[in-house]
Design a protein around this motif. Structure first.
Motif, PDB file in Angstrom:
ATOM      1  N   MET A 125       1.024  -1.370  -0.370  1.00 27.54           N
ATOM      2  CA  MET A 125       0.094  -0.029  -0.534  1.00 27.54           C
ATOM      3  C   MET A 125       0.557   1.849  -0.201  1.00 27.54           C
ATOM      4  N   ALA A 126       2.084   0.845  -0.021  1.00 26.40           N
ATOM      5  CA  ALA A 126       2.838   1.983  -0.513  1.00 26.40           C
ATOM      6  C   ALA A 126       3.164   2.554  -2.213  1.00 26.40           C
ATOM      7  N   PHE A 127       3.409   4.045  -2.267  1.00 23.43           N
ATOM      8  CA  PHE A 127       3.878   4.357  -3.622  1.00 23.43           C
ATOM      9  C   PHE A 127       5.013   4.948  -3.666  1.00 23.43           C
ATOM     10  N   VAL A 128       5.636   4.710  -4.948  1.00 22.21           N
ATOM     11  CA  VAL A 128       7.109   5.628  -5.577  1.00 22.21           C
ATOM     12  C   VAL A 128       6.908   6.375  -5.363  1.00 22.21           C
ATOM     13  N   GLU A 129       8.467   7.094  -5.776  1.00 19.67           N
ATOM     14  CA  GLU A 129       8.309   8.825  -5.955  1.00 19.67           C
ATOM     15  C   GLU A 129       7.824   8.842  -7.258  1.00 19.67           C
ATOM     16  N   PRO A 130       7.357   9.789  -7.981  1.00 16.77           N
ATOM     17  CA  PRO A 130       7.075  10.830  -7.206  1.00 16.77           C
ATOM     18  C   PRO A 130       5.604  10.522  -6.435  1.00 16.77           C
ATOM     19  N   PHE A 131       5.036   9.657  -6.924  1.00 16.32           N
ATOM     20  CA  PHE A 131       3.558   9.548  -6.074  1.00 16.32           C
ATOM     21  C   PHE A 131       3.215   8.753  -4.841  1.00 16.32           C
ATOM     22  N   GLY A 172       5.860  -2.232  -4.713  1.00 19.85           N
ATOM     23  CA  GLY A 172       6.488  -3.872  -4.578  1.00 19.85           C
ATOM     24  C   GLY A 172       6.263  -4.758  -6.161  1.00 19.85           C
ATOM     25  N   SER A 173       5.931  -5.996  -5.050  1.00 22.98           N
ATOM     26  CA  SER A 173       6.084  -7.118  -6.493  1.00 22.98           C
ATOM     27  C   SER A 173       4.712  -7.114  -6.945  1.00 22.98           C
ATOM     28  N   LYS A 174       3.237  -6.850  -6.691  1.00 25.23           N
ATOM     29  CA  LYS A 174       2.305  -7.637  -6.932  1.00 25.23           C
ATOM     30  C   LYS A 174       1.945  -6.955  -9.252  1.00 25.23           C
ATOM     31  N   PRO A 175       1.641  -7.945  -9.841  1.00 24.53           N
ATOM     32  CA  PRO A 175       0.983  -6.955 -11.622  1.00 24.53           C
ATOM     33  C   PRO A 175       0.716  -5.642 -10.927  1.00 24.53           C
ATOM     34  N   GLU A 176       1.255  -4.208 -12.228  1.00 26.91           N
ATOM     35  CA  GLU A 176       0.333  -3.631 -12.284  1.00 26.91           C
ATOM     36  C   GLU A 176       0.131  -3.531 -13.467  1.00 26.91           C
ATOM     37  N   TYR A 177      -1.382  -2.709 -13.983  1.00 25.24           N
ATOM     38  CA  TYR A 177      -2.079  -3.007 -15.137  1.00 25.24           C
ATOM     39  C   TYR A 177      -2.334  -0.660 -15.265  1.00 25.24           C
ATOM     40  N   GLU A 232      -2.782  -2.462 -20.906  1.00 26.68           N
ATOM     41  CA  GLU A 232      -1.235  -2.164 -20.670  1.00 26.68           C
ATOM     42  C   GLU A 232      -0.585  -3.056 -19.810  1.00 26.68           C
ATOM     43  N   ARG A 233       0.264  -3.908 -19.242  1.00 30.22           N
ATOM     44  CA  ARG A 233       1.007  -4.871 -17.894  1.00 30.22           C
ATOM     45  C   ARG A 233       2.169  -3.498 -18.204  1.00 30.22           C
ATOM     46  N   VAL A 234       1.920  -2.972 -16.468  1.00 24.60           N
ATOM     47  CA  VAL A 234       3.427  -2.052 -16.591  1.00 24.60           C
ATOM     48  C   VAL A 234       4.844  -2.406 -16.318  1.00 24.60           C
ATOM     49  N   ASP A 235       5.695  -2.233 -16.731  1.00 23.46           N
ATOM     50  CA  ASP A 235       6.595  -2.542 -16.336  1.00 23.46           C
ATOM     51  C   ASP A 235       7.433  -1.651 -14.831  1.00 23.46           C
ATOM     52  N   GLU A 236       8.621  -2.518 -14.690  1.00 22.93           N
ATOM     53  CA  GLU A 236       9.198  -1.851 -12.598  1.00 22.93           C
ATOM     54  C   GLU A 236       9.514  -0.471 -13.629  1.00 22.93           C
ATOM     55  N   SER A 237      10.048  -0.179 -13.964  1.00 18.21           N
ATOM     56  CA  SER A 237      10.494   1.324 -14.015  1.00 18.21           C
ATOM     57  C   SER A 237       9.260   2.419 -14.077  1.00 18.21           C
ATOM     58  N   ARG A 238       8.030   1.794 -14.639  1.00 19.42           N
ATOM     59  CA  ARG A 238       6.651   2.854 -14.440  1.00 19.42           C
ATOM     60  C   ARG A 238       5.831   2.572 -13.987  1.00 19.42           C
ATOM     61  N   LYS A 239       6.165   1.351 -12.744  1.00 13.95           N
ATOM     62  CA  LYS A 239       5.127   1.316 -11.879  1.00 13.95           C
ATOM     63  C   LYS A 239       5.080   2.932 -10.764  1.00 13.95           C
ATOM     64  N   ILE A 240       3.616   2.791  -9.965  1.00 15.67           N
ATOM     65  CA  ILE A 240       3.646   4.265  -9.011  1.00 15.67           C
ATOM     66  C   ILE A 240       4.120   3.003  -7.586  1.00 15.67           C
ATOM     67  N   PHE A 241       2.840   1.966  -7.598  1.00 18.54           N
ATOM     68  CA  PHE A 241       2.823   1.163  -6.395  1.00 18.54           C
ATOM     69  C   PHE A 241       3.897   0.068  -5.827  1.00 18.54           C
ATOM     70  N   HIS A 276      -4.134   3.671 -12.025  1.00 21.02           N
ATOM     71  CA  HIS A 276      -2.436   2.346 -12.421  1.00 21.02           C
ATOM     72  C   HIS A 276      -4.043   0.856 -11.620  1.00 21.02           C
ATOM     73  N   LEU A 277      -3.794   0.053 -11.857  1.00 18.98           N
ATOM     74  CA  LEU A 277      -4.447  -0.804 -11.195  1.00 18.98           C
ATOM     75  C   LEU A 277      -3.784  -2.048 -10.691  1.00 18.98           C
ATOM     76  N   SER A 278      -3.022  -2.359  -8.727  1.00 19.27           N
ATOM     77  CA  SER A 278      -2.159  -3.744  -8.486  1.00 19.27           C
ATOM     78  C   SER A 278      -3.649  -4.812  -8.292  1.00 19.27           C
ATOM     79  N   VAL A 279      -3.129  -5.862  -9.003  1.00 17.70           N
ATOM     80  CA  VAL A 279      -4.148  -6.893  -8.727  1.00 17.70           C
ATOM     81  C   VAL A 279      -2.805  -8.364  -8.687  1.00 17.70           C
TER      82      VAL A 279
END
Length: 164
Positions: free
Chosen positions: A1-7, A78-83, A67-76, A51-54
């Motif tokens: 439930m945490a975000f990466v910068e700047p989010f 953690g390791s869960k898939p993000e779309y 579109e599945r988000v690659d690691e460099s574009r994730k905003i959440f 963005h949706l983490s599922v």
């Protein structure tokens, strides 16, 4: 439930709170998910993407359509898939993914427990954040972009806070 910068920095100006008696279901007119979906529908018009983490392989409403988000574009974090859904183009896909047919407990369970979290974003800012299985985490940042007012039917709507 945490975000990466700047989010990871967000000013919460509004929290979505529903107080319902035990006989009101989440999918009812005043239920938690129906109210949240109204807010999401209002905020979607201000965002560039959602963005949706599922849980992997469990939330098929998005996995085949977005579109599945690659690691460099994730905003959440953690390791869960993000779309990522691009707005307004993918707005109907998002609305469909968040919808719960009244009485359909499978959809209800997926919406609350398979969709881990989602956020509506605009460039490098979060406009809305939700962790569906935590009813207290439904947050709007309306600072500078949107503000809230009640409309004639008693439900809220979001409107631009500056004259455009």
């Amino acid at each position: 439930m945490a975000f990466v910068e700047p989010f990871d920095e967000m000013d919460t100006t509004h929290r979505i709170v529903t107080r319902q008696s035990s006989d009101v279901k989440d999918w009812d007119e005043t239920g938690q998910l129906t109210v949240e979906n109204r807010v999401v529908d209002s905020v979607l018009g201000y965002g560039d993407a959602i963005h949706l983490s599922v849980n992997a392989g469990k939330f098929d409403r998005t996995e085949t359509k977005l579109e599945r988000v690659d690691e460099s574009r994730k905003i959440f974090a953690g390791s869960k898939p993000e779309y990522r859904a691009v707005l307004p183009r993918d707005g109907d896909i998002v609305r469909s993914a968040l919808a719960v047919t009244p009485g359909n407990t499978d959809e209800w369970s997926n919406r609350l427990f398979t969709l881990n979290e989602f956020a509506i974003i605009s460039e490098d800012d979060r406009l809305y954040r939700s962790v569906p299985h935590h009813g207290h985490i439904r947050e709007v940042d309306a600072s500078g972009r949107i503000s809230h007012r009640s409309n004639s039917n008693g439900f809220g709507e979001f409107v631009p806070s500056r004259n455009e």
